[in-house]
Design a protein around this motif. Structure first.
Motif, PDB file in Angstrom:
ATOM      1  N   HIS A 178       0.823  -1.432   0.133  1.00 54.91           N
ATOM      2  CA  HIS A 178       0.323   0.045  -0.181  1.00 54.91           C
ATOM      3  C   HIS A 178       0.939   1.384  -0.216  1.00 54.91           C
ATOM      4  N   ASN A 179       2.317   1.262   0.580  1.00 55.12           N
ATOM      5  CA  ASN A 179       2.698   2.467   0.799  1.00 55.12           C
ATOM      6  C   ASN A 179       4.360   2.200   0.063  1.00 55.12           C
ATOM      7  N   PHE A 180       4.313   1.599  -0.955  1.00 50.70           N
ATOM      8  CA  PHE A 180       5.905   1.575  -1.578  1.00 50.70           C
ATOM      9  C   PHE A 180       5.279   0.587  -3.033  1.00 50.70           C
ATOM     10  N   ARG A 181       5.874   1.758  -3.879  1.00 52.24           N
ATOM     11  CA  ARG A 181       6.047   1.073  -5.306  1.00 52.24           C
ATOM     12  C   ARG A 181       7.588   1.235  -5.509  1.00 52.24           C
ATOM     13  N   ILE A 182       7.555   1.218  -6.966  1.00 52.99           N
ATOM     14  CA  ILE A 182       8.913   1.469  -7.619  1.00 52.99           C
ATOM     15  C   ILE A 182       9.711   2.670  -7.483  1.00 52.99           C
ATOM     16  N   TYR A 183      11.344   2.831  -6.248  1.00 49.48           N
ATOM     17  CA  TYR A 183      11.547   4.471  -6.532  1.00 49.48           C
ATOM     18  C   TYR A 183      12.132   3.716  -6.845  1.00 49.48           C
ATOM     19  N   SER A 184      13.482   5.057  -6.934  1.00 46.54           N
ATOM     20  CA  SER A 184      14.399   5.352  -7.985  1.00 46.54           C
ATOM     21  C   SER A 184      15.412   6.649  -6.805  1.00 46.54           C
ATOM     22  N   LEU A 185      16.673   5.744  -6.867  1.00 47.21           N
ATOM     23  CA  LEU A 185      17.354   6.516  -6.095  1.00 47.21           C
ATOM     24  C   LEU A 185      18.726   6.654  -7.393  1.00 47.21           C
ATOM     25  N   LYS A 224       6.573  -2.376   8.898  1.00 47.64           N
ATOM     26  CA  LYS A 224       5.709  -0.626   9.350  1.00 47.64           C
ATOM     27  C   LYS A 224       5.319  -0.895   7.552  1.00 47.64           C
ATOM     28  N   LEU A 225       5.373  -1.796   6.569  1.00 48.99           N
ATOM     29  CA  LEU A 225       4.685  -2.121   4.868  1.00 48.99           C
ATOM     30  C   LEU A 225       3.980  -2.866   5.538  1.00 48.99           C
ATOM     31  N   VAL A 226       2.675  -2.078   3.990  1.00 53.17           N
ATOM     32  CA  VAL A 226       1.360  -2.730   4.402  1.00 53.17           C
ATOM     33  C   VAL A 226       1.074  -3.026   3.605  1.00 53.17           C
ATOM     34  N   PRO A 227       0.242  -4.525   3.429  1.00 54.42           N
ATOM     35  CA  PRO A 227       0.421  -4.748   1.979  1.00 54.42           C
ATOM     36  C   PRO A 227      -1.099  -3.708   1.085  1.00 54.42           C
ATOM     37  N   LEU A 228      -1.570  -4.840  -0.091  1.00 54.01           N
ATOM     38  CA  LEU A 228      -2.439  -3.970  -0.438  1.00 54.01           C
ATOM     39  C   LEU A 228      -3.813  -4.715  -0.062  1.00 54.01           C
ATOM     40  N   ASP A 229      -3.855  -5.666  -0.197  1.00 48.90           N
ATOM     41  CA  ASP A 229      -5.202  -5.567   0.333  1.00 48.90           C
ATOM     42  C   ASP A 229      -6.052  -4.827   2.069  1.00 48.90           C
ATOM     43  N   LYS A 230      -4.845  -4.883   2.373  1.00 48.32           N
ATOM     44  CA  LYS A 230      -5.227  -4.675   3.796  1.00 48.32           C
ATOM     45  C   LYS A 230      -4.053  -3.237   4.177  1.00 48.32           C
ATOM     46  N   ALA A 231      -4.976  -2.677   3.217  1.00 53.73           N
ATOM     47  CA  ALA A 231      -4.470  -0.819   3.423  1.00 53.73           C
ATOM     48  C   ALA A 231      -6.064   0.007   4.088  1.00 53.73           C
ATOM     49  N   PRO A 232      -5.533   0.663   5.465  1.00 50.64           N
ATOM     50  CA  PRO A 232      -6.900   1.869   5.617  1.00 50.64           C
ATOM     51  C   PRO A 232      -7.819   2.446   4.907  1.00 50.64           C
TER      52      PRO A 232
END
Length: 618
Positions: A178-185, A224-232
């Protein structure tokens, strides 16, 4: 007679190219040696080569977390799943392109492969994944704009970090969050060489080719990573007349002023965003190449390795120097230069005490214990082609000569090279052991024949001719008193005394380069035989009769000659693929072996017919 030869070991070279690995116990180094794989047991001082081979050189290796499976990918993209228990290839897969890196996840359920600008994630067959089909693809990521170069898994196997030549490191989630997608550094100015996660966190260190190291801190913890199906559910915006009792305690709000109340609401909103949102903050940037460029301004960083538990970072450069730093402060612990060639691969064992270094240019493999500053293993291959080889009389030692002018002695049982002689200034053409195994002699194109003591390991005799001669063959008699060498440009045989080093006789008669020499194995006999490109076999008794000899005509150019152990017969190999056997005393041919049908001919790119048909036509 039935022969059952099987492959035992590979000697002569220790490393070609590709990455190095340590075993799970940290006592063995797995090294790709061309199209084979050697395992160096550092505890028992022994080398074994796996009885598997590829059509092309292996370049990418990785070991499963349980230490039972090894995945090896060659330079043409053909992957082999190798079982280290049965030492066989279990599965094969063709990527059809060059693969730069492969790595298992820490939980052993997946492995990732870098190909071109893509990253492929496969299920690892076994009990952990519950899937026994080989190379089942699960995910494909296409985020990079250039070729991918390196990758690393987080400790919980949830996130995959991939570096590429587009000067960025991409972070891919293996599952949907829920709170993480592809990220670039970004922030790098050259291609990425290494990216390394910290232990039990998502903090990461990225290293580029120009020596820049960036230390990044993640905003959230792995739990703290939240799965997409358990997102508030998303909170609705509150109107002016709606109460805010869920946000601010009413009893405490009555005691606060209007400014304090506004700041409290703002801090609470910032803390929620800070805890929920996934982002990275760059803590520092360090320039690791400044130390390496003191002596070489063109030095670039070529390889890197990181040990998560001890936080030790090892970087290798193109000028042969490597540095040990401690993260996250990147404080220099030690530096050392091992050669003038670039360091191709670096690896640390499970405890972080041993560092394995590979230099592909000179075929060098080192294992360095950095705390005590001693070498646990130091092996180097011939830097050029190997030109000759010879067994000792008891079969325990093996001598090799190369075009790099070096003579190396190998222990057949352990597989290690224990001494290297580098006195020759040109290519070594032939080596030979004495009958007592006290010394070994070598002939070279530099015009010298050298004898090396096997007790003190030194060059105690140097034999030379009256005029410069390129020696192509050498032999030592059974008593170890005489050394004979044949010329390549001067068609003569020179005979010396080992004790005095004096030239005793020059045997003339050949009309072509002397390809091979052999003394009789009988102690009472001083017979010497020689073959040449002039299609003759000549039998000499130089000690008693001088230059008198007997000539035997051959059907083709002679290449090699060998005595039978009883000293009565000799075998001669000729250019037409035949082996002829002669009686030395009466010069009569006893038998012959037709080897032409056993020598398969190759097929060139321009040939329109197969090699089998070509062989039948010849």
């Amino acid at each position: 007679m039935k022969f059952a030869y099987k492959f035992n070991n590979l000697l002569g070279t220790v490393y070609k190219k590709g990455n190095l690995l340590f075993s799970q116990d940290g006592n063995s180094v797995i090294s790709p040696v061309g199209n084979r794989i050697s395992i160096f047991d550092l505890k028992n001082d022994k080398v074994t080569t796996l009885p598997v081979e590829s059509r092309f050189n292996y370049t990418a290796l990785d070991l499963s977390p349980n230490g039972c499976s090894l995945i090896a990918i060659n330079e043409e993209g053909e992957a082999h799943w190798i079982s280290l228990i049965s030492q066989t290839i279990v599965h094969k897969y063709r990527f059809k392109r060059k693969v730069r890196a492969v790595k298992f996840s820490p939980d052993g359920k997946h492995f990732a492969v870098c190909k071109e600008n893509n990253v492929f994630v496969f299920k690892a067959p076994g009990l952990l994944s519950g899937d026994y089909n080989a190379f089942v693809m699960e995910r494909v990521f296409h985020g990079a704009y250039d070729e991918t170069t390196c990758l690393d898994w987080s400790s919980d196997s949830r996130i995959l970090a991939v570096g590429s030549k587009d000067m960025a490191v991409k972070l891919y989630p293996l599952e949907k969050w829920h709170n993480f997608r592809i990220y670039s550094l970004g922030n790098h100015t050259d291609s990425i060489v290494g990216c390394f996660f910290e232990e039990n966190t998502y903090d990461i260190t990225t290293i580029s080719r120009n020596g820049q190291a960036c230390v990044w801190e993640c905003s959230i913890d792995p739990d703290k990573l939240v799965p997409l199906d358990k997102a508030p559910p998303r909170k609705k915006k509150k109107g002016n007349d709606e109460s805010e009792e869920d946000d601010i305690d009413v009893s405490k709000a009555l005691e606060l002023t209007e400014a304090e109340l506004a700041s409290a609401v703002e801090e609470k909103d910032d803390s929620e965003v800070q805890n929920d949102k996934f982002f990275y903050k760059r803590l520092a940037r360090h320039y690791l190449a400044d130390e390496a460029r003191k002596d070489d301004r063109e030095a670039v960083l070529t390889s890197a390795a990181y040990h998560r538990k001890s936080k030790i970072l090892v970087t290798g450069f193109s000028n042969g120097a490597f540095f040990i730093h401690e993260l996250p402060d990147v404080s220099l612990i030690h530096s050392l230069s091992i050669s003038e060639e670039k360091i191709s691969a670096i690896c640390l064992n499970s405890t972080g005490d041993w560092i394995a270094l590979g230099c592909g240019g000179v075929g060098q493999l080192l294992v360095w214990e950095w705390q005590s500053e001693i070498y646990r293993l130091k092996q180097q291959s011939h830097s050029n082609n190997m030109s000759c080889v010879c067994y000792s009389v008891d079969g325990q030692l093996l001598a090799t000569g190369g075009e790099d002018g070096k003579v190396k002695l190998w222990n057949v049982y352990t597989g290690f090279c224990f001494v290297t002689f580098s006195e020759h200034s040109s290519a070594v053409t032939c080596v030979s052991f004495s009958g007592s195994r006290k010394f070994v002699v070598s002939a070279s194109l530099d015009g010298t024949v050298r004898a090396y003591d096997l007790i003190r390991y030194r060059n105690f005799r140097t034999f030379a001719s009256p005029r410069p001669v390129q020696f192509a063959s050498v032999a030592v008699d059974s008593s170890g008193e005489f050394v004979a060498a044949g010329g390549q440009d001067v068609f003569e045989i020179f005979l010396w005394s080992v004790k005095t080093g004096r030239l005793l006789e020059i045997l003339a008669g050949h009309e072509g380069p002397v390809a091979s020499l052999a003394f009789s194995p009988c102690v009472t006999s001083t017979c010497l035989v020689s073959v040449s490109w002039d299609k003759t076999l000549r039998v000499w008794d130089a000690i008693e009769k001088g230059s008198a000899h007997e000539t035997i005509e051959l059907v083709a150019d002679g290449l090699c000659v060998a005595f039978k152990p009883n000293g009565l017969e000799v075998a001669v190999a000729t250019l037409d693929g035949q082996i002829s056997i002669f009686n030395v005393k009466n010069a009569v041919q006893v038998s012959s072996i037709e080897g032409r049908n056993d020598l398969g001919s190759g097929r060139a790119d321009t040939d329109l017919i197969t090699a089998k048909t070509t062989l039948q036509a010849k």
